[in-house]
Write a protein that holds these residues in place. Structure first.
Motif, PDB file in Angstrom:
ATOM      1  N   ARG A 101      12.100  21.702 -16.382  1.00 19.62           N
ATOM      2  CA  ARG A 101      11.823  21.208 -15.031  1.00 19.62           C
ATOM      3  C   ARG A 101      10.335  21.211 -14.700  1.00 19.62           C
ATOM      4  N   PRO A 102       9.610  22.309 -15.000  1.00 16.25           N
ATOM      5  CA  PRO A 102       8.166  22.274 -14.689  1.00 16.25           C
ATOM      6  C   PRO A 102       7.424  21.140 -15.391  1.00 16.25           C
ATOM      7  N   MET A 103       7.765  20.882 -16.659  1.00 17.37           N
ATOM      8  CA  MET A 103       7.095  19.813 -17.384  1.00 17.37           C
ATOM      9  C   MET A 103       7.508  18.434 -16.869  1.00 17.37           C
ATOM     10  N   ALA A 104       8.768  18.308 -16.440  1.00 12.70           N
ATOM     11  CA  ALA A 104       9.211  17.041 -15.864  1.00 12.70           C
ATOM     12  C   ALA A 104       8.420  16.735 -14.596  1.00 12.70           C
ATOM     13  N   GLU A 105       8.236  17.758 -13.754  1.00 14.51           N
ATOM     14  CA  GLU A 105       7.494  17.561 -12.512  1.00 14.51           C
ATOM     15  C   GLU A 105       6.040  17.205 -12.786  1.00 14.51           C
ATOM     16  N   ARG A 106       5.499  17.745 -13.860  1.00 13.36           N
ATOM     17  CA  ARG A 106       4.085  17.536 -14.175  1.00 13.36           C
ATOM     18  C   ARG A 106       3.831  16.238 -14.944  1.00 13.36           C
ATOM     19  N   PHE A 107       4.716  15.927 -15.907  1.00 17.98           N
ATOM     20  CA  PHE A 107       4.415  14.839 -16.837  1.00 17.98           C
ATOM     21  C   PHE A 107       5.378  13.654 -16.802  1.00 17.98           C
ATOM     22  N   VAL A 108       6.640  13.883 -16.455  1.00 16.24           N
ATOM     23  CA  VAL A 108       7.639  12.813 -16.548  1.00 16.24           C
ATOM     24  C   VAL A 108       7.805  12.071 -15.228  1.00 16.24           C
ATOM     25  N   ILE A 109       8.099  12.807 -14.173  1.00 14.33           N
ATOM     26  CA  ILE A 109       8.360  12.169 -12.878  1.00 14.33           C
ATOM     27  C   ILE A 109       7.189  11.296 -12.417  1.00 14.33           C
ATOM     28  N   PRO A 110       5.933  11.732 -12.625  1.00 17.30           N
ATOM     29  CA  PRO A 110       4.821  10.864 -12.202  1.00 17.30           C
ATOM     30  C   PRO A 110       4.775   9.507 -12.907  1.00 17.30           C
ATOM     31  N   THR A 111       5.441   9.377 -14.071  1.00 10.74           N
ATOM     32  CA  THR A 111       5.370   8.107 -14.805  1.00 10.74           C
ATOM     33  C   THR A 111       6.218   7.006 -14.169  1.00 10.74           C
ATOM     34  N   GLN A 112       7.010   7.362 -13.167  1.00 11.27           N
ATOM     35  CA  GLN A 112       7.803   6.311 -12.533  1.00 11.27           C
ATOM     36  C   GLN A 112       6.910   5.294 -11.819  1.00 11.27           C
ATOM     37  N   ARG A 113       5.658   5.685 -11.558  1.00 12.46           N
ATOM     38  CA  ARG A 113       4.742   4.717 -10.937  1.00 12.46           C
ATOM     39  C   ARG A 113       4.406   3.562 -11.875  1.00 12.46           C
ATOM     40  N   PHE A 114       4.651   3.754 -13.164  1.00  8.49           N
ATOM     41  CA  PHE A 114       4.395   2.685 -14.132  1.00  8.49           C
ATOM     42  C   PHE A 114       5.611   1.787 -14.334  1.00  8.49           C
ATOM     43  N   ALA A 115       6.735   2.141 -13.735  1.00  7.09           N
ATOM     44  CA  ALA A 115       7.982   1.415 -13.985  1.00  7.09           C
ATOM     45  C   ALA A 115       8.009   0.074 -13.260  1.00  7.09           C
ATOM     46  N   ASP A 116       8.588  -0.903 -13.914  1.00  4.28           N
ATOM     47  CA  ASP A 116       8.854  -2.201 -13.283  1.00  4.28           C
ATOM     48  C   ASP A 116      10.179  -2.155 -12.522  1.00  4.28           C
ATOM     49  N   LEU A 117      11.070  -1.253 -12.962  1.00  5.16           N
ATOM     50  CA  LEU A 117      12.385  -1.112 -12.341  1.00  5.16           C
ATOM     51  C   LEU A 117      12.781   0.360 -12.369  1.00  5.16           C
ATOM     52  N   ILE A 118      13.237   0.883 -11.229  1.00  2.00           N
ATOM     53  CA  ILE A 118      13.748   2.248 -11.149  1.00  2.00           C
ATOM     54  C   ILE A 118      15.228   2.169 -10.785  1.00  2.00           C
ATOM     55  N   VAL A 119      16.061   2.816 -11.590  1.00  2.00           N
ATOM     56  CA  VAL A 119      17.502   2.851 -11.310  1.00  2.00           C
ATOM     57  C   VAL A 119      17.927   4.308 -11.145  1.00  2.00           C
ATOM     58  N   SER A 120      19.001   4.510 -10.417  1.00  2.00           N
ATOM     59  CA  SER A 120      19.525   5.856 -10.196  1.00  2.00           C
ATOM     60  C   SER A 120      20.501   6.235 -11.296  1.00  2.00           C
TER      61      SER A 120
END
Length: 207
Positions: free
Chosen positions: A167-186
């Motif tokens: 979870r800590p690494m997701a918050e730091r490195f993974v979740i921020p990459t959604q700004r690069f996404a062309d499409l976000i799905v749930s």
């Protein structure tokens, strides 16, 4: 959906347990032309120089745990229509197998993993970028189910790792990459709904 003139690369990213692997596999079977699938989970660095006890202590949820030079080389190679030899990673041993898996280029190539949108070199090769999101409690429950069944882990070891690094690494490195996404799905959506969203998006992106 118009057929791509060259391999059309699709990145599928998101936190562990969000459902990105399931969506990537569905895309590979539903896209209108043959597809190839590359998992970044296969590209953890070789740790054969370390004892098993030392390997277990490594932070596998940090992007530095992946062999980015090899990832970039393979993605660049398959983007040009050439086959690649994807490593086979043994999660119960935290080591690479001696054999590899041949992945032939196809009209669609799906690059799936936590960090599929993280590295700028790899990201720049992608024609479409999809991010799969899901609440933390759902991700944890799915992680427990997967790792205990598929990767030979104990429930407590999964919980410990999730709290310490996942979870800590997701918050730091993974979740921020959604700004690069062309499409976000749930990741809570039924797969059929996510497929419809991706199909419509990819039809426009590949046109």
């Amino acid at each position: 959906m118009q057929p791509p003139m060259k391999p059309f690369l699709i990145g599928v990213a998101g936190p562990s347990g969000a459902g990105k692997s399931e969506l990537a596999r569905l895309l590979a079977t539903r896209l209108p032309l043959p597809s190839a699938l590359i998992s970044l989970d296969s590209y953890y660095r070789a740790l054969s120089h370390l004892s098993f006890e030392e390997r277990v202590k490594c932070n596998f949820d940090h992007p530095d745990s992946l062999d980015w030079d090899l990832i970039h080389a393979d993605v660049a190679r398959i983007a040009k229509g050439h086959p690649v030899d994807e490593p086979v990673y043994l999660f119960d041993k935290h080591a690479r197998a001696a054999e590899t898996r041949r992945v032939d280029a196809a009209p669609y190539v799906i690059i799936e993993g936590l960090f599929a949108l993280y590295d700028e070199r790899v990201r720049s090769l992608l024609d479409a970028r999809i991010y799969v999101d899901a609440p933390d409690d759902v991700c944890l429950a799915r992680r427990i189910a997967r790792d205990t069944v598929e990767r030979g882990r104990t429930r407590q070891s999964v919980l410990d790792q999730y709290a310490r690094t996942v979870r800590p690494m997701a918050e730091r490195f993974v979740i921020p990459t959604q700004r690069f996404a062309d499409l976000i799905v749930s990741g809570l959506n039924p797969l059929e709904e996510s497929w419809r969203m991706c199909r419509e998006f990819l039809a426009e992106a590949a046109a």
